[in-house]
Design a protein around this motif. Structure first.
Motif, short mmCIF file in Angstrom:
data_model
loop_
_atom_site.label_atom_id
_atom_site.label_comp_id
_atom_site.label_asym_id
_atom_site.label_seq_id
_atom_site.Cartn_x
_atom_site.Cartn_y
_atom_site.Cartn_z
N PHE A 6 -9.50 9.51 0.53
CA PHE A 6 -8.22 9.47 -0.15
C PHE A 6 -7.10 9.37 0.87
N TYR A 7 -6.10 8.55 0.56
CA TYR A 7 -4.95 8.35 1.44
C TYR A 7 -3.69 8.85 0.76
N ARG A 8 -2.79 9.42 1.59
CA ARG A 8 -1.49 9.86 1.10
C ARG A 8 -0.46 9.68 2.22
N ILE A 9 0.78 9.49 1.83
CA ILE A 9 1.86 9.34 2.80
C ILE A 9 2.21 10.71 3.38
N VAL A 10 2.34 10.77 4.70
CA VAL A 10 2.75 12.01 5.36
C VAL A 10 4.04 11.82 6.15
N SER A 11 4.50 10.60 6.33
CA SER A 11 5.72 10.33 7.08
C SER A 11 6.93 10.44 6.17
N GLU A 12 7.75 11.46 6.42
CA GLU A 12 8.98 11.64 5.62
C GLU A 12 9.94 10.47 5.84
N GLU A 13 9.97 9.93 7.08
CA GLU A 13 10.85 8.80 7.37
C GLU A 13 10.44 7.58 6.56
N LEU A 58 0.83 -1.21 0.00
CA LEU A 58 0.00 0.00 0.00
C LEU A 58 0.86 1.26 0.00
N LEU A 59 1.88 1.27 0.85
CA LEU A 59 2.75 2.44 0.91
C LEU A 59 3.53 2.63 -0.38
N CYS A 60 4.00 1.52 -0.96
CA CYS A 60 4.71 1.62 -2.24
C CYS A 60 3.83 2.26 -3.29
N GLN A 61 2.57 1.87 -3.33
CA GLN A 61 1.64 2.46 -4.29
C GLN A 61 1.45 3.95 -4.01
N MET A 62 1.35 4.30 -2.73
CA MET A 62 1.11 5.70 -2.36
C MET A 62 2.33 6.60 -2.55
N THR A 63 3.50 6.02 -2.83
CA THR A 63 4.64 6.88 -3.16
C THR A 63 4.38 7.62 -4.46
N GLN A 64 3.42 7.12 -5.24
CA GLN A 64 3.07 7.75 -6.52
C GLN A 64 2.03 8.85 -6.37
N GLY A 65 1.51 9.05 -5.15
CA GLY A 65 0.53 10.11 -4.94
C GLY A 65 -0.60 9.66 -4.04
N PHE A 73 -4.41 8.31 -3.29
CA PHE A 73 -5.32 7.35 -3.91
C PHE A 73 -6.55 7.16 -3.03
N CYS A 74 -7.69 6.93 -3.69
CA CYS A 74 -8.90 6.58 -2.93
C CYS A 74 -8.86 5.08 -2.64
N VAL A 75 -9.66 4.67 -1.69
CA VAL A 75 -9.66 3.28 -1.23
C VAL A 75 -9.97 2.32 -2.38
N SER A 76 -10.94 2.65 -3.21
CA SER A 76 -11.30 1.73 -4.30
C SER A 76 -10.16 1.58 -5.29
N ASP A 77 -9.43 2.65 -5.56
CA ASP A 77 -8.27 2.55 -6.46
C ASP A 77 -7.17 1.70 -5.83
N LEU A 78 -6.93 1.88 -4.53
CA LEU A 78 -5.91 1.07 -3.85
C LEU A 78 -6.27 -0.42 -3.90
N GLU A 79 -7.55 -0.72 -3.79
CA GLU A 79 -7.99 -2.12 -3.85
C GLU A 79 -7.67 -2.72 -5.22
N VAL A 80 -7.97 -1.97 -6.27
CA VAL A 80 -7.71 -2.45 -7.64
C VAL A 80 -6.21 -2.55 -7.90
N LEU A 81 -5.47 -1.52 -7.53
CA LEU A 81 -4.04 -1.47 -7.84
C LEU A 81 -3.21 -2.49 -7.07
#
Length: 108
Positions: free
Chosen positions: A79-86, A31-38, A40-48
């Protein structure tokens, strides 16, 4: 080399261990790897990712509770996005090692 205070080093090790523990779960890592691209909504994350409910919701909840992702609501969609810089820094390193050129690297 400057000497590091032991209590500071222990606190840093505790934070790093917590980050690595969250990243150690393959579903959360995917999930986090996918979100490095920006974002995403939950339904898109499920598909991807191919991660199905309720596992998807459980893992997104863990990521949110650990402060690695944040949410934004738009109508009925979240929609989910990464906020942790670490976490982002570690993910970029993992990508460089395992996924360079867009292809997963097989074991050596």
């Amino acid at each position: 080399m400057a000497q590091v205070d032991l209590s500071d080093l222990q606190a840093a090790a505790e934070r790093a261990g917590g980050l690595l523990k969250v990243l150690a779960n393959p579903a959360r890592l995917l999930l986090l790897c996918q979100m490095t691209q920006g974002e995403f909504c939950v339904s898109d994350l499920e598909v991807l990712t191919g991660i199905r409910q309720p596992t998807l919701s459980q893992q997104l909840t863990v990521l949110r509770e650990e402060g690695m992702v944040d949410t934004r609501r738009e109508g009925k969609q979240i929609f989910y996005r990464i906020v942790s810089e670490e976490a982002l820094a570690v993910l970029h390193t993992l990508y460089a090692i395992y996924c360079s050129n867009g292809k997963a690297v097989k074991g050596k």
